[in-house]
Write a protein that holds these residues in place. Structure first.
Motif, PDB file in Angstrom:
ATOM      1  N   MET A  20       0.833  -1.208   0.000  1.00 41.11           N
ATOM      2  CA  MET A  20       0.000   0.000   0.000  1.00 41.11           C
ATOM      3  C   MET A  20       0.869   1.260   0.000  1.00 41.11           C
ATOM      4  N   MET A  21       1.998   1.219   0.686  1.00 44.84           N
ATOM      5  CA  MET A  21       2.920   2.348   0.674  1.00 44.84           C
ATOM      6  C   MET A  21       3.486   2.541  -0.742  1.00 44.84           C
ATOM      7  N   GLU A  22       3.795   1.446  -1.395  1.00 49.47           N
ATOM      8  CA  GLU A  22       4.297   1.503  -2.774  1.00 49.47           C
ATOM      9  C   GLU A  22       3.232   2.119  -3.698  1.00 49.47           C
ATOM     10  N   ILE A  23       1.993   1.740  -3.500  1.00 48.42           N
ATOM     11  CA  ILE A  23       0.903   2.292  -4.316  1.00 48.42           C
ATOM     12  C   ILE A  23       0.737   3.785  -4.039  1.00 48.42           C
ATOM     13  N   ALA A  24       0.783   4.185  -2.778  1.00 49.40           N
ATOM     14  CA  ALA A  24       0.677   5.610  -2.431  1.00 49.40           C
ATOM     15  C   ALA A  24       1.828   6.400  -3.055  1.00 49.40           C
ATOM     16  N   GLN A  25       3.025   5.843  -3.022  1.00 51.91           N
ATOM     17  CA  GLN A  25       4.181   6.511  -3.630  1.00 51.91           C
ATOM     18  C   GLN A  25       4.008   6.624  -5.142  1.00 51.91           C
ATOM     19  N   TYR A  26       3.434   5.589  -5.740  1.00 51.96           N
ATOM     20  CA  TYR A  26       3.167   5.630  -7.184  1.00 51.96           C
ATOM     21  C   TYR A  26       2.175   6.751  -7.500  1.00 51.96           C
ATOM     22  N   ILE A  27       1.113   6.844  -6.708  1.00 52.80           N
ATOM     23  CA  ILE A  27       0.122   7.905  -6.915  1.00 52.80           C
ATOM     24  C   ILE A  27       0.790   9.276  -6.769  1.00 52.80           C
ATOM     25  N   ASN A  28       1.624   9.444  -5.750  1.00 57.20           N
ATOM     26  CA  ASN A  28       2.309  10.723  -5.530  1.00 57.20           C
ATOM     27  C   ASN A  28       3.207  11.099  -6.699  1.00 57.20           C
ATOM     28  N   ALA A  29       3.800  10.113  -7.347  1.00 52.36           N
ATOM     29  CA  ALA A  29       4.708  10.376  -8.468  1.00 52.36           C
ATOM     30  C   ALA A  29       3.974  10.528  -9.803  1.00 52.36           C
ATOM     31  N   HIS A  30       2.763   9.978  -9.902  1.00 52.98           N
ATOM     32  CA  HIS A  30       2.060   9.947 -11.187  1.00 52.98           C
ATOM     33  C   HIS A  30       0.677  10.604 -11.127  1.00 52.98           C
ATOM     34  N   PHE A  31       0.453  11.486 -10.154  1.00 54.67           N
ATOM     35  CA  PHE A  31      -0.865  12.094  -9.965  1.00 54.67           C
ATOM     36  C   PHE A  31      -1.345  12.840 -11.200  1.00 54.67           C
ATOM     37  N   HIS A  32      -0.415  13.349 -12.003  1.00 52.98           N
ATOM     38  CA  HIS A  32      -0.778  14.142 -13.176  1.00 52.98           C
ATOM     39  C   HIS A  32      -1.271  13.269 -14.334  1.00 52.98           C
ATOM     40  N   GLU A  33      -1.127  11.960 -14.219  1.00 54.99           N
ATOM     41  CA  GLU A  33      -1.572  11.022 -15.242  1.00 54.99           C
ATOM     42  C   GLU A  33      -2.956  10.492 -14.868  1.00 54.99           C
ATOM     43  N   PRO A  34      -3.684   9.955 -15.843  1.00 55.85           N
ATOM     44  CA  PRO A  34      -4.960   9.312 -15.479  1.00 55.85           C
ATOM     45  C   PRO A  34      -4.689   8.125 -14.548  1.00 55.85           C
ATOM     46  N   LEU A  35      -5.369   8.083 -13.428  1.00 56.51           N
ATOM     47  CA  LEU A  35      -5.209   6.988 -12.458  1.00 56.51           C
ATOM     48  C   LEU A  35      -6.576   6.403 -12.149  1.00 56.51           C
ATOM     49  N   THR A  36      -6.689   5.113 -12.359  1.00 55.39           N
ATOM     50  CA  THR A  36      -7.935   4.440 -12.012  1.00 55.39           C
ATOM     51  C   THR A  36      -7.613   3.263 -11.109  1.00 55.39           C
ATOM     52  N   LEU A  37      -8.607   2.877 -10.347  1.00 57.45           N
ATOM     53  CA  LEU A  37      -8.466   1.708  -9.492  1.00 57.45           C
ATOM     54  C   LEU A  37      -8.161   0.479 -10.344  1.00 57.45           C
ATOM     55  N   GLU A  38      -8.828   0.372 -11.482  1.00 60.84           N
ATOM     56  CA  GLU A  38      -8.614  -0.757 -12.390  1.00 60.84           C
ATOM     57  C   GLU A  38      -7.157  -0.812 -12.863  1.00 60.84           C
ATOM     58  N   MET A  39      -6.613   0.333 -13.264  1.00 61.57           N
ATOM     59  CA  MET A  39      -5.245   0.392 -13.768  1.00 61.57           C
ATOM     60  C   MET A  39      -4.234   0.032 -12.674  1.00 61.57           C
ATOM     61  N   LEU A  40      -4.416   0.589 -11.475  1.00 60.40           N
ATOM     62  CA  LEU A  40      -3.472   0.304 -10.394  1.00 60.40           C
ATOM     63  C   LEU A  40      -3.590  -1.129  -9.892  1.00 60.40           C
ATOM     64  N   SER A  41      -4.804  -1.656  -9.851  1.00 59.27           N
ATOM     65  CA  SER A  41      -4.951  -3.039  -9.398  1.00 59.27           C
ATOM     66  C   SER A  41      -4.253  -3.987 -10.372  1.00 59.27           C
ATOM     67  N   SER A  42      -4.320  -3.681 -11.644  1.00 65.09           N
ATOM     68  CA  SER A  42      -3.626  -4.493 -12.645  1.00 65.09           C
ATOM     69  C   SER A  42      -2.107  -4.330 -12.517  1.00 65.09           C
ATOM     70  N   LYS A  43      -1.665  -3.104 -12.364  1.00 60.77           N
ATOM     71  CA  LYS A  43      -0.225  -2.828 -12.260  1.00 60.77           C
ATOM     72  C   LYS A  43       0.399  -3.492 -11.030  1.00 60.77           C
TER      73      LYS A  43
END
Length: 126
Positions: A20-43
């Motif tokens: 979950m920390m890794e996911i939060a860090q990913y969101i913090n680094a990529h917030f300017h890109e489209p982010l969906t639950l579907e995309m992150l769950s797959s990633k």
């Protein structure tokens, strides 16, 4: 990362907390890109429901709420530190629609982006 604001050392985290920390860090680094639950769950190789439920449990924020907060924080910084147009800022921080940006910004700060910029600028010393 955790609800009380503490960030335990990486080696003290459970595998779930580390993910979950890794996911939060990913969101913090990529917030300017489209982010969906579907995309992150797959990633991150997690089911959408597990990611959603566990992210909220460990961070205290729903996925979309966290993404919105991250984007609004960056928008606040740009509103304070630049003269960029507000519509440009909304696009730059990852909002697909200006109306949505205004709604989320106002929900989180109790001010419109324009009022936020005006209030901040009027409080600066000359």
């Amino acid at each position: 990362m955790l609800e009380n604001g503490a960030t335990p050392a990486e080696d003290e985290l459970s595998p779930t907390e580390a993910k979950m920390m890794e996911i939060a860090q990913y969101i913090n680094a990529h917030f300017h890109e489209p982010l969906t639950l579907e995309m992150l769950s797959s990633k991150f190789y997690l089911s959408e429901s597990y990611l959603s439920r566990t992210f909220k449990k460990l961070t205290g924020f729903a996925f979309t709420e966290y993404v919105g907060m991250t984007r609004v924080k960056e928008a606040q910084k740009l509103l304070r530190e630049t003269n960029k147009r507000i519509t440009d800022i909304s696009e730059e921080v990852g909002f697909g629609s200006f109306a949505h940006f205004q709604k989320v910004f106002k929900d989180m700060t109790s001010l419109s982006p324009r009022d936020y910029r005006s209030q901040f600028r009027s409080s600066l010393p000359n």
